[in-house]
Design an enzyme around this catalytic site. Structure first.
Site, PDB file in Angstrom:
ATOM      1  N   GLN A  88      30.658  34.983  43.287  1.00  0.00           N
ATOM      2  CA  GLN A  88      31.937  35.370  43.878  1.00  0.00           C
ATOM      3  C   GLN A  88      33.084  34.469  43.470  1.00  0.00           C
ATOM      4  O   GLN A  88      32.906  33.317  43.091  1.00  0.00           O
ATOM      5  CB  GLN A  88      31.857  35.351  45.403  1.00  0.00           C
ATOM      6  CG  GLN A  88      31.626  33.960  45.957  1.00  0.00           C
ATOM      7  CD  GLN A  88      31.594  33.899  47.454  1.00  0.00           C
ATOM      8  OE1 GLN A  88      32.598  33.590  48.086  1.00  0.00           O
ATOM      9  NE2 GLN A  88      30.436  34.192  48.033  1.00  0.00           N
ATOM     10  N   GLU A 118      35.620  37.988  46.902  1.00  0.00           N
ATOM     11  CA  GLU A 118      35.655  37.872  48.355  1.00  0.00           C
ATOM     12  C   GLU A 118      37.112  37.831  48.798  1.00  0.00           C
ATOM     13  O   GLU A 118      37.844  36.883  48.484  1.00  0.00           O
ATOM     14  CB  GLU A 118      34.937  36.605  48.823  1.00  0.00           C
ATOM     15  CG  GLU A 118      35.005  36.380  50.330  1.00  0.00           C
ATOM     16  CD  GLU A 118      34.454  35.031  50.755  1.00  0.00           C
ATOM     17  OE1 GLU A 118      34.486  34.754  51.967  1.00  0.00           O
ATOM     18  OE2 GLU A 118      34.006  34.264  49.880  1.00  0.00           O
ATOM     19  N   HIS A 126      44.179  33.805  37.011  1.00  0.00           N
ATOM     20  CA  HIS A 126      44.090  35.244  37.223  1.00  0.00           C
ATOM     21  C   HIS A 126      42.637  35.679  37.390  1.00  0.00           C
ATOM     22  O   HIS A 126      41.717  34.937  37.081  1.00  0.00           O
ATOM     23  CB  HIS A 126      44.716  36.009  36.048  1.00  0.00           C
ATOM     24  CG  HIS A 126      44.041  35.735  34.728  1.00  0.00           C
ATOM     25  ND1 HIS A 126      44.500  34.762  33.856  1.00  0.00           N
ATOM     26  CD2 HIS A 126      42.953  36.282  34.125  1.00  0.00           C
ATOM     27  CE1 HIS A 126      43.720  34.739  32.790  1.00  0.00           C
ATOM     28  NE2 HIS A 126      42.766  35.646  32.926  1.00  0.00           N
ATOM     29  N   GLU A 139      44.155  40.439  34.849  1.00  0.00           N
ATOM     30  CA  GLU A 139      44.215  40.673  33.403  1.00  0.00           C
ATOM     31  C   GLU A 139      43.382  41.898  33.059  1.00  0.00           C
ATOM     32  O   GLU A 139      42.267  42.066  33.549  1.00  0.00           O
ATOM     33  CB  GLU A 139      43.699  39.460  32.632  1.00  0.00           C
ATOM     34  CG  GLU A 139      43.862  39.606  31.121  1.00  0.00           C
ATOM     35  CD  GLU A 139      43.503  38.344  30.363  1.00  0.00           C
ATOM     36  OE1 GLU A 139      43.951  38.203  29.210  1.00  0.00           O
ATOM     37  OE2 GLU A 139      42.767  37.502  30.914  1.00  0.00           O
TER      38      GLU A 139
END
Length: 213
Positions: free
Chosen positions: A32, A99, A137, A183
């Site tokens: 995550q 998350e 990002h 992205e």
């Protein structure tokens, strides 16, 4: 003229046969990345309806004032459980989840964005000055960047770079509801098309800019 990268030999970090991987980490999983969100409904709408993620588990922690929502790009929906306890095990063994964390009350704040995105952003700073954060990002890959971005534009996504914008062609950046950058990359070789969804042509364009600065 761009500068050459500093000399650094990375060859030692490649591991073609896995022999360099510590045995103790053989069952470790990159599971995550967590980001805080202002309004979970807006975020879930964006990630599920625009980017195609699926909510696979959520947990509420009223005693601590927050809830978490785990989303993922699902391939086989027949394996997604509905039982909460089974969802936990499934989620913790599914790679590449996001998350989304909602701290109760944040949705009532008047500002559109309340969390710093790490990209030359003044959000949340005491003096109102932009900071050079470490986070950059999230990223997804798609079969055709230009087609995906045309769809994103129709759905109202905000672009910071369209596929033909800037010096790097064939990739794009859009924002999620909290301003985090996403992205958009091709799943294969970079392909350039003459005109993108924002009307930018493939010729010219300014050079690449690092938005963390």
């Amino acid at each position: 003229m761009s500068e050459s990268p500093p000399a650094f030999d990375v060859s030692a970090f490649y591991d073609a046969d896995g022999s360099k991987k510590p045995a103790e980490t053989k069952d470790y999983l990159m599971q995550q990345t967590m980001v805080r969100v202002k309004d979970p409904k807006k975020s879930l709408d964006f990630y599920t309806k625009v980017l195609g993620f699926t909510l696979i588990m959520h947990r509420d922690f009223p005693q601590w004032g927050f809830s978490v929502y785990f989303i993922a790009q699902i391939v086989d929906f027949s394996k997604v459980p509905t039982d909460p306890e089974e969802q936990w095990t499934y989620c913790m063994n599914y790679p590449g989840c996001i998350e989304l964390t909602w701290n109760y009350g944040s949705e009532k704040e008047t500002e559109d964005h309340i969390y710093n995105t790490g990209n030359s952003d003044a959000t949340g700073t005491a003096d109102g000055e932009k900071v050079k954060g470490g986070f950059g990002h999230l990223g997804i890959t798609v079969p055709d960047v230009y087609e995906a971005c045309a769809r994103f534009k129709e759905l109202g996504a905000e672009f910071t770079k369209s596929p033909n914008g800037g010096g790097m062609k064939g990739l794009a950046f859009i924002k999620d509801p909290d301003g985090y950058l996403i992205e958009i990359l091709p799943r294969g070789p970079f392909v350039t098309k003459e005109v993108d969804c924002c009307g930018a042509t493939a010729e010219g364009g300014p050079g690449y800019k690092d938005n963390s600065k």
